[in-house]
Design a protein around this motif. Structure first.
Motif, PDB file in Angstrom:
ATOM      1  N   THR A  90       0.853  -1.188   0.000  1.00  0.00           N
ATOM      2  CA  THR A  90       0.000   0.000   0.000  1.00  0.00           C
ATOM      3  C   THR A  90       0.886   1.235   0.000  1.00  0.00           C
ATOM      4  O   THR A  90       2.056   1.184   0.402  1.00  0.00           O
ATOM      5  CB  THR A  90      -0.939   0.038   1.213  1.00  0.00           C
ATOM      6  OG1 THR A  90      -0.153   0.146   2.399  1.00  0.00           O
ATOM      7  CG2 THR A  90      -1.855  -1.184   1.260  1.00  0.00           C
ATOM      8  N   TRP A  91       0.325   2.347  -0.446  1.00  0.00           N
ATOM      9  CA  TRP A  91       1.098   3.587  -0.481  1.00  0.00           C
ATOM     10  C   TRP A  91       1.557   3.983   0.917  1.00  0.00           C
ATOM     11  O   TRP A  91       2.688   4.432   1.100  1.00  0.00           O
ATOM     12  CB  TRP A  91       0.281   4.709  -1.126  1.00  0.00           C
ATOM     13  CG  TRP A  91      -0.168   4.378  -2.505  1.00  0.00           C
ATOM     14  CD1 TRP A  91      -1.451   4.400  -2.972  1.00  0.00           C
ATOM     15  CD2 TRP A  91       0.644   3.964  -3.613  1.00  0.00           C
ATOM     16  NE1 TRP A  91      -1.473   4.022  -4.298  1.00  0.00           N
ATOM     17  CE2 TRP A  91      -0.205   3.749  -4.715  1.00  0.00           C
ATOM     18  CE3 TRP A  91       2.005   3.741  -3.780  1.00  0.00           C
ATOM     19  CZ2 TRP A  91       0.259   3.337  -5.963  1.00  0.00           C
ATOM     20  CZ3 TRP A  91       2.470   3.318  -5.024  1.00  0.00           C
ATOM     21  CH2 TRP A  91       1.616   3.129  -6.094  1.00  0.00           C
ATOM     22  N   SER A  92       0.710   3.809   1.907  1.00  0.00           N
ATOM     23  CA  SER A  92       1.111   4.177   3.271  1.00  0.00           C
ATOM     24  C   SER A  92       2.204   3.242   3.792  1.00  0.00           C
ATOM     25  O   SER A  92       3.111   3.675   4.502  1.00  0.00           O
ATOM     26  CB  SER A  92      -0.087   4.213   4.218  1.00  0.00           C
ATOM     27  OG  SER A  92      -0.722   2.962   4.272  1.00  0.00           O
ATOM     28  N   TYR A  93       2.153   1.963   3.431  1.00  0.00           N
ATOM     29  CA  TYR A  93       3.203   1.026   3.853  1.00  0.00           C
ATOM     30  C   TYR A  93       4.535   1.391   3.187  1.00  0.00           C
ATOM     31  O   TYR A  93       5.586   1.382   3.836  1.00  0.00           O
ATOM     32  CB  TYR A  93       2.808  -0.414   3.533  1.00  0.00           C
ATOM     33  CG  TYR A  93       3.817  -1.432   4.001  1.00  0.00           C
ATOM     34  CD1 TYR A  93       4.168  -1.522   5.347  1.00  0.00           C
ATOM     35  CD2 TYR A  93       4.434  -2.299   3.109  1.00  0.00           C
ATOM     36  CE1 TYR A  93       5.104  -2.454   5.783  1.00  0.00           C
ATOM     37  CE2 TYR A  93       5.365  -3.236   3.540  1.00  0.00           C
ATOM     38  CZ  TYR A  93       5.696  -3.298   4.874  1.00  0.00           C
ATOM     39  OH  TYR A  93       6.630  -4.216   5.314  1.00  0.00           O
ATOM     40  N   LEU A  94       4.504   1.746   1.908  1.00  0.00           N
ATOM     41  CA  LEU A  94       5.735   2.154   1.227  1.00  0.00           C
ATOM     42  C   LEU A  94       6.320   3.409   1.876  1.00  0.00           C
ATOM     43  O   LEU A  94       7.538   3.514   2.051  1.00  0.00           O
ATOM     44  CB  LEU A  94       5.474   2.392  -0.262  1.00  0.00           C
ATOM     45  CG  LEU A  94       5.274   1.122  -1.088  1.00  0.00           C
ATOM     46  CD1 LEU A  94       4.711   1.458  -2.462  1.00  0.00           C
ATOM     47  CD2 LEU A  94       6.575   0.341  -1.212  1.00  0.00           C
ATOM     48  N   GLN A  95       5.460   4.352   2.253  1.00  0.00           N
ATOM     49  CA  GLN A  95       5.953   5.547   2.946  1.00  0.00           C
ATOM     50  C   GLN A  95       6.574   5.177   4.287  1.00  0.00           C
ATOM     51  O   GLN A  95       7.624   5.701   4.653  1.00  0.00           O
ATOM     52  CB  GLN A  95       4.842   6.578   3.147  1.00  0.00           C
ATOM     53  CG  GLN A  95       4.658   7.444   1.945  1.00  0.00           C
ATOM     54  CD  GLN A  95       3.911   8.724   2.276  1.00  0.00           C
ATOM     55  OE1 GLN A  95       3.317   8.891   3.348  1.00  0.00           O
ATOM     56  NE2 GLN A  95       3.931   9.645   1.331  1.00  0.00           N
ATOM     57  N   ASP A  96       5.939   4.280   5.014  1.00  0.00           N
ATOM     58  CA  ASP A  96       6.483   3.842   6.298  1.00  0.00           C
ATOM     59  C   ASP A  96       7.854   3.191   6.104  1.00  0.00           C
ATOM     60  O   ASP A  96       8.804   3.506   6.826  1.00  0.00           O
ATOM     61  CB  ASP A  96       5.519   2.870   6.981  1.00  0.00           C
ATOM     62  CG  ASP A  96       6.051   2.368   8.301  1.00  0.00           C
ATOM     63  OD1 ASP A  96       6.442   3.192   9.158  1.00  0.00           O
ATOM     64  OD2 ASP A  96       6.099   1.132   8.483  1.00  0.00           O
ATOM     65  N   LEU A  97       7.966   2.294   5.126  1.00  0.00           N
ATOM     66  CA  LEU A  97       9.268   1.662   4.852  1.00  0.00           C
ATOM     67  C   LEU A  97      10.317   2.698   4.489  1.00  0.00           C
ATOM     68  O   LEU A  97      11.454   2.639   4.955  1.00  0.00           O
ATOM     69  CB  LEU A  97       9.143   0.649   3.705  1.00  0.00           C
ATOM     70  CG  LEU A  97       8.532  -0.699   3.999  1.00  0.00           C
ATOM     71  CD1 LEU A  97       8.382  -1.503   2.712  1.00  0.00           C
ATOM     72  CD2 LEU A  97       9.377  -1.469   5.003  1.00  0.00           C
ATOM     73  N   GLY A  98       9.945   3.653   3.654  1.00  0.00           N
ATOM     74  CA  GLY A  98      10.898   4.669   3.214  1.00  0.00           C
ATOM     75  C   GLY A  98      11.335   5.597   4.324  1.00  0.00           C
ATOM     76  O   GLY A  98      12.521   5.906   4.459  1.00  0.00           O
ATOM     77  N   ARG A  99      10.401   6.035   5.122  1.00  0.00           N
ATOM     78  CA  ARG A  99      10.726   6.992   6.186  1.00  0.00           C
ATOM     79  C   ARG A  99      11.420   6.344   7.386  1.00  0.00           C
ATOM     80  O   ARG A  99      12.120   7.019   8.133  1.00  0.00           O
ATOM     81  CB  ARG A  99       9.463   7.712   6.639  1.00  0.00           C
ATOM     82  CG  ARG A  99       8.840   8.549   5.537  1.00  0.00           C
ATOM     83  CD  ARG A  99       7.746   9.455   6.040  1.00  0.00           C
ATOM     84  NE  ARG A  99       6.943  10.048   4.999  1.00  0.00           N
ATOM     85  CZ  ARG A  99       7.355  10.882   4.055  1.00  0.00           C
ATOM     86  NH1 ARG A  99       8.612  11.213   4.002  1.00  0.00           N
ATOM     87  NH2 ARG A  99       6.520  11.371   3.157  1.00  0.00           N
TER      88      ARG A  99
END
Length: 130
Positions: A90-99
């Motif tokens: 999910t987009w929010s999961y990708l943001q979490d992984l990235g941040r």
């Protein structure tokens, strides 16, 4: 429902640098290493079917992202060179992984050490042909 702030405006697969690059309308850019994406795949195969840490992924240092497909407006389905393709990021999961990738890396490396795993694929045994 997708929060507009989590939806990237541009997605690039950087094969040479082994990064998934997500750019956002606000100017933010996240670069996620392929190996990190593979070992933290949100699939049941990786996460497990219940609580707990899931299945430790080993030998993924050289894994590549071989494909990416949008799933509606909420996720990206990635395909990897080792055949894995069952996780929806999910987009929010990708943001979490990235941040938070430094924390994820630290946890992954600690788990590898504790369980005797390696980021490198096992060497194939040399076979003499008759």
């Amino acid at each position: 429902m997708t929060d507009a702030s989590t939806l990237p405006s541009d997605i690039r697969i950087r094969r040479q640098s082994r990064l998934l690059q997500l750019s956002y309308a606000n100017g933010d850019v996240l670069e996620l290493p392929f190996e990190l994406l593979r070992v933290y795949s949100p699939s049941a195969e990786v996460r497990g079917h219940g609580t707990g840490p899931g299945t430790l992924q080993t030998g993924k240092r050289d894994v590549l992202v071989t494909g990416a497909d949008m799933v509606g407006n909420y996720a990206l389905k990635l395909s990897f060179s080792d055949g894995h393709d069952s996780g929806l990021f999910t987009w929010s999961y990708l943001q979490d992984l990235g941040r938070n990738q430094n924390d994820y890396w630290r946890d992954y490396l600690a788990r590898l050490e504790a369980e005797g795993g390696s980021r490198d694929a096992p060497a194939k045994p040399y076979q003499i042909k008759p």
